[in-house]
Design a protein around this motif. Structure first.
Motif, mmCIF file in Angstrom:
data_model
loop_
_atom_site.group_PDB
_atom_site.id
_atom_site.type_symbol
_atom_site.label_atom_id
_atom_site.label_comp_id
_atom_site.label_asym_id
_atom_site.label_seq_id
_atom_site.Cartn_x
_atom_site.Cartn_y
_atom_site.Cartn_z
ATOM 1 N N ILE A 158 0.835 -1.204 0.000
ATOM 2 C CA ILE A 158 0.000 0.000 0.000
ATOM 3 C C ILE A 158 0.872 1.257 0.000
ATOM 4 C CG2 ILE A 158 -1.692 1.317 1.343
ATOM 5 C CD1 ILE A 158 -2.806 -1.388 2.290
ATOM 6 N N ALA A 159 2.005 1.193 0.745
ATOM 7 C CA ALA A 159 2.915 2.347 0.797
ATOM 8 C C ALA A 159 3.488 2.670 -0.583
ATOM 9 C CB ALA A 159 4.040 2.079 1.787
ATOM 10 N N PHE A 160 3.730 1.653 -1.401
ATOM 11 C CA PHE A 160 4.239 1.886 -2.744
ATOM 12 C C PHE A 160 3.146 2.333 -3.717
ATOM 13 C CE2 PHE A 160 7.891 -0.740 -1.402
ATOM 14 C CZ PHE A 160 8.910 0.073 -1.855
ATOM 15 N N VAL A 161 1.912 1.868 -3.473
ATOM 16 C CA VAL A 161 0.817 2.191 -4.401
ATOM 17 C C VAL A 161 0.298 3.607 -4.175
ATOM 18 C CG1 VAL A 161 -1.551 1.588 -5.071
ATOM 19 C CG2 VAL A 161 0.164 -0.211 -4.718
ATOM 20 N N LEU A 162 0.293 4.064 -2.912
ATOM 21 C CA LEU A 162 -0.267 5.376 -2.608
ATOM 22 C C LEU A 162 0.376 6.520 -3.408
ATOM 23 C CD1 LEU A 162 -1.025 5.337 1.226
ATOM 24 C CD2 LEU A 162 -2.629 5.768 -0.630
ATOM 25 N N PRO A 163 1.731 6.603 -3.568
ATOM 26 C CA PRO A 163 2.310 7.696 -4.373
ATOM 27 C C PRO A 163 1.855 7.680 -5.820
ATOM 28 C CG PRO A 163 3.984 6.637 -3.032
ATOM 29 C CD PRO A 163 2.776 5.787 -2.944
ATOM 30 N N VAL A 164 1.542 6.474 -6.322
ATOM 31 C CA VAL A 164 1.040 6.394 -7.701
ATOM 32 C C VAL A 164 -0.351 6.999 -7.794
ATOM 33 C CG1 VAL A 164 0.469 4.820 -9.585
ATOM 34 C CG2 VAL A 164 2.441 4.343 -8.114
ATOM 35 N N VAL A 165 -1.127 6.798 -6.729
ATOM 36 C CA VAL A 165 -2.493 7.333 -6.725
ATOM 37 C C VAL A 165 -2.490 8.848 -6.569
ATOM 38 C CG1 VAL A 165 -4.704 7.276 -5.505
ATOM 39 C CG2 VAL A 165 -3.409 5.164 -5.854
ATOM 40 N N ASP A 166 -1.610 9.329 -5.677
ATOM 41 C CA ASP A 166 -1.542 10.782 -5.448
ATOM 42 C C ASP A 166 -0.108 11.135 -5.081
ATOM 43 O OD1 ASP A 166 -1.753 13.454 -4.595
ATOM 44 O OD2 ASP A 166 -3.834 13.136 -3.968
ATOM 45 N N VAL A 167 0.613 11.865 -5.978
ATOM 46 C CA VAL A 167 2.020 12.172 -5.783
ATOM 47 C C VAL A 167 2.251 13.053 -4.569
ATOM 48 C CG1 VAL A 167 2.053 14.240 -7.210
ATOM 49 C CG2 VAL A 167 4.132 12.850 -6.988
ATOM 50 N N ALA A 168 1.221 13.811 -4.169
ATOM 51 C CA ALA A 168 1.390 14.704 -3.015
ATOM 52 C C ALA A 168 1.613 13.932 -1.710
ATOM 53 C CB ALA A 168 0.173 15.615 -2.882
ATOM 54 N N LEU A 169 1.304 12.630 -1.738
ATOM 55 C CA LEU A 169 1.444 11.816 -0.525
ATOM 56 C C LEU A 169 2.844 11.240 -0.352
ATOM 57 C CD1 LEU A 169 -1.927 9.849 -0.632
ATOM 58 C CD2 LEU A 169 -1.276 11.587 1.031
ATOM 59 N N VAL A 170 3.791 11.550 -1.284
ATOM 60 C CA VAL A 170 5.114 10.928 -1.258
ATOM 61 C C VAL A 170 5.823 11.099 0.077
ATOM 62 C CG1 VAL A 170 7.430 11.015 -2.261
ATOM 63 C CG2 VAL A 170 5.416 10.973 -3.747
ATOM 64 N N PRO A 171 5.991 12.312 0.619
ATOM 65 C CA PRO A 171 6.726 12.445 1.890
ATOM 66 C C PRO A 171 6.113 11.620 3.020
ATOM 67 C CG PRO A 171 6.407 14.586 0.870
ATOM 68 C CD PRO A 171 5.523 13.637 0.126
#
Length: 629
Positions: free
Chosen positions: A80-93
């Motif tokens: 899930i941690a790897f998929v979330l940035p793909v869904v929304d780049v603002a969540l990277v940090p």
């Protein structure tokens, strides 16, 4: 409760509470992710992924724990941690911080050393610099906050990891203990308890393997040597059974020490042994037998004095019509009896001339048929050549009172006692086993009815022995139940004893028959328990009511009470009574009472006597076992 039990209970409680801590981690991380999604105004897909870890944590709190659940949760969180940035780049940090926490704390569940926590925490903080997710100019407060967050989660998971490791180690210990118990039971099934030698079950296997391994050439045959100790009966009668047991152990050690690499030995029972070996000719097999006779020419120390017992050996060689295991056993046994008749202390090979004994055996068979028929007529006018029953009391070890009896078949032919070890197998071979059992049962029930009229109401039942083949014969349950009713006795007055090996030959059919007997008020006991079960699972499937500890385990109580203790525990676990056979000394009586055995029989408690002599024998029986402890 003992201190050990209290400590075990406390450890179990601590372990259970620690296991509940680990599922809290995905719930905390889910909360962090939800807050991050709301902060950056992420869309519904990212929010849904952020909620998923909480569901995994709830599942853990509801009971989905263990190594598999741990790995699934760790893998799911990382995915899930790897998929979330793909869904929304603002969540990277935020996701990187989350992933660092997962990488830092979940490996602690599989590692014992606390120093790993410090290394993981340091990596979780400093690896952020090259990735640009943290700044060296970060405030001290943010550093402390991050350290507290990651360290707190790490401590939670570390404690949970200890619980998982304890559970894993405990499961492994249970598995090893079960494997050790299975090996011990298998050894008890295939080895003689008194001498430690392979038993008759193993001998059958040795013979089958040797016969199948032959090349087919005339000089590649299998020799079977049946050995019988001469004058062993004299040792038992003059020095007692304990001295006889010591002699058997000494004989076993001497025999095992003489075996070559291609020879296998086993104890058949009593004072009989057997050796299986390869042979190139009849002369080769005969020579092997003569060497064994020479081996036992040397005196054996019994009771502190040298005792020369000697050995009679019967030799049989495969080939010339002897191709099956039964042929070898029958031929070697016949040769051994020929050695006995020819003066003992020698080896005799089987040959065609011994077939002359067949006629004599046929005469004995006819006389046995007549003896069984005569034995059906109970009463004082019974013929002297009839099959008769003698009775050995079974004594309650707590009260010292006789509570039942075992009926044993006896036969005299022309004034000479014929051993049950000879005529009982012969009766079964002739198909007369059921008739013999019914004759003994009829005499037993008439004897019990007579004892009741004399006021012996403590004797609740009488047991008889019966083979599995005869037990499964149609109509037996009805015939025996009718016999009990005809004698005016209540249900439960008759007990059938079957050997342990017989029980497992046809489990489903045996189960149905035992259930039918039980519904008719006939008790079923397993005789010689501990010598033949291939799996304890049969105990749970069969409606058995009594387990009888074999006398060989009783004889070795002073050295090792493991088997006896195990049998008592099994009997209690399955709600059965436990009876010990072959009690010969007060020490054995006291030890069995201490183990929790319900009742026992043996020469110390009473020898087999006639139905008329039984009341007097019971009146003179031994004291309660509690007086021997």
């Amino acid at each position: 409760m003992s201190p050990e039990s209290e400590q075990s209970r406390a450890d179990g409680s601590a372990r259970g509470s620690n296991e509940l801590l680990e599922p809290v981690v995905p719930i905390l991380l889910s909360a962090v992710a939800v807050v991050a999604c709301l902060t950056v105004d992420a869309g519904p897909p990212a929010l849904a992924l952020s909620i998923a870890p909480a569901l995994l944590g709830v599942a853990g709190l509801l009971g989905w724990r263990g190594t598999t659940a741990l790995l699934v949760r760790a893998t799911s969180l990382a995915t899930i941690a790897f998929v979330l940035p793909v869904v929304d780049v603002a969540l990277v940090p935020h996701v990187l911080q989350w992933w660092y926490a997962i990488a830092a704390v979940y490996p602690l569940l599989l590692v014992r050393y606390g120093s790993t926590l410090a290394v993981a925490l340091g990596l979780a903080l400093y690896v952020q610099y090259p990735l640009g997710t943290a700044s060296p100019t970060a405030t001290t407060a943010s550093w402390v906050l991050r350290a507290v967050l990651v360290g707190g989660i790490g401590l939670i998971v570390a404690r949970a990891g200890a619980a998982y490791r304890d559970a894993r180690d405990s499961a492994r210990r249970r598995q090893l203990a079960a494997e050790a118990a299975e090996r011990e039971l298998h050894h008890a099934t295939t080895h003689d308890a008194l001498t430690g030698m392979p038993n008759r079950t193993s001998l059958d296997l040795f013979i089958d393997i040797a016969l199948h391994a032959r090349s087919g050439e005339p000089d590649d045959q299998v020799a079977l040597l049946v050995l019988d100790l001469d004058r062993f009966k004299n040792v038992n009668e003059t020095l007692g059974h304990l001295a006889g047991d010591r002699l058997l152990r000494e004989a076993a050690e001497r025999l095992l020490g003489s075996l070559g690499p291609d020879q296998r030995a086993a104890r058949l029972g009593g004072d009989e042994f057997a050796v299986v070996c390869a042979a190139t000719s009849a002369a080769d097999a005969q020579l092997a037998g003569e060497r064994l006779v020479e081996l036992f020419d040397e005196p054996v120390e019994v009771g502190g004095a040298p005792y020369r017992i000697g050995l009679s050996v019967g030799v049989a060689l495969s080939g010339h019509g002897i191709e099956e295991r039964s042929d070898l056993l029958r031929s070697a046994d016949a040769a051994m009896y020929a050695a006995k008749r020819s003066g003992r202390g020698r080896a005799v090979s089987f040959d065609a001339a011994m077939s002359e004994d067949v006629a004599a055996n046929l005469a004995v068979e006819q006389q046995l048929r007549e003896a069984i028929s005569l034995g059906a007529a109970t009463g004082p006018t019974m013929s002297a050549d009839a099959i008769t029953a003698v009775f050995q009391p079974v004594v309650d070890l707590d009260s010292g009172l006789a509570v039942s009896a075992e009926a044993l078949a006896r036969w005299e032919l022309d004034g000479q006692a014929i051993s049950p070890l000879r005529f009982v197998p012969l009766a079964e071979e002739l198909g007369l086993g059921r008739e013999l059992a019914v004759v003994v049962a009829r005499q037993a029930m008439h004897a019990l009815a007579g004892w009741r009229t004399q006021g012996m109401h403590d004797i609740g039942s009488v047991a008889i022995n019966i083979s599995a083949t005869d037990l499964l014969s149609p109509g037996l349950a009805d015939e025996l139940a009718e016999l009990v009713r005809d004698c005016g006795l209540p249900p439960g007055s008759l007990t059938l004893e079957i050997t342990e090996r017989d029980v497992v030959d046809d489990v489903e059919r045996t189960r149905a028959t035992l259930q039918e007997l039980r519904t008719r008020g006939i008790t079923v006991a397993v005789d010689d328990f501990g010598t033949g079960f291939s799996s304890l699972a049969y105990l749970a499937r069969l409606p058995l009511q009594v387990l009888k500890i074999d006398r060989e385990f009783v004889a070795t109580l002073h050295a090792d009470d493991t088997i006896a203790r195990t049998v008592v525990g099994l009997a209690k676990s399955f709600g059965m009574d436990c009876i010990a056979e072959g009690i010969e000394t007060p020490e054995q009586l006291g030890a069995l009472f201490a183990l929790g055995v319900n009742a026992g029989q043996g020469w110390h408690l009473g020898r087999p006597v006639s139905a008329q002599g039984f009341p007097a024998a019971v009146a003179a029986q031994a004291q309660p076992a509690s007086s021997s402890t």
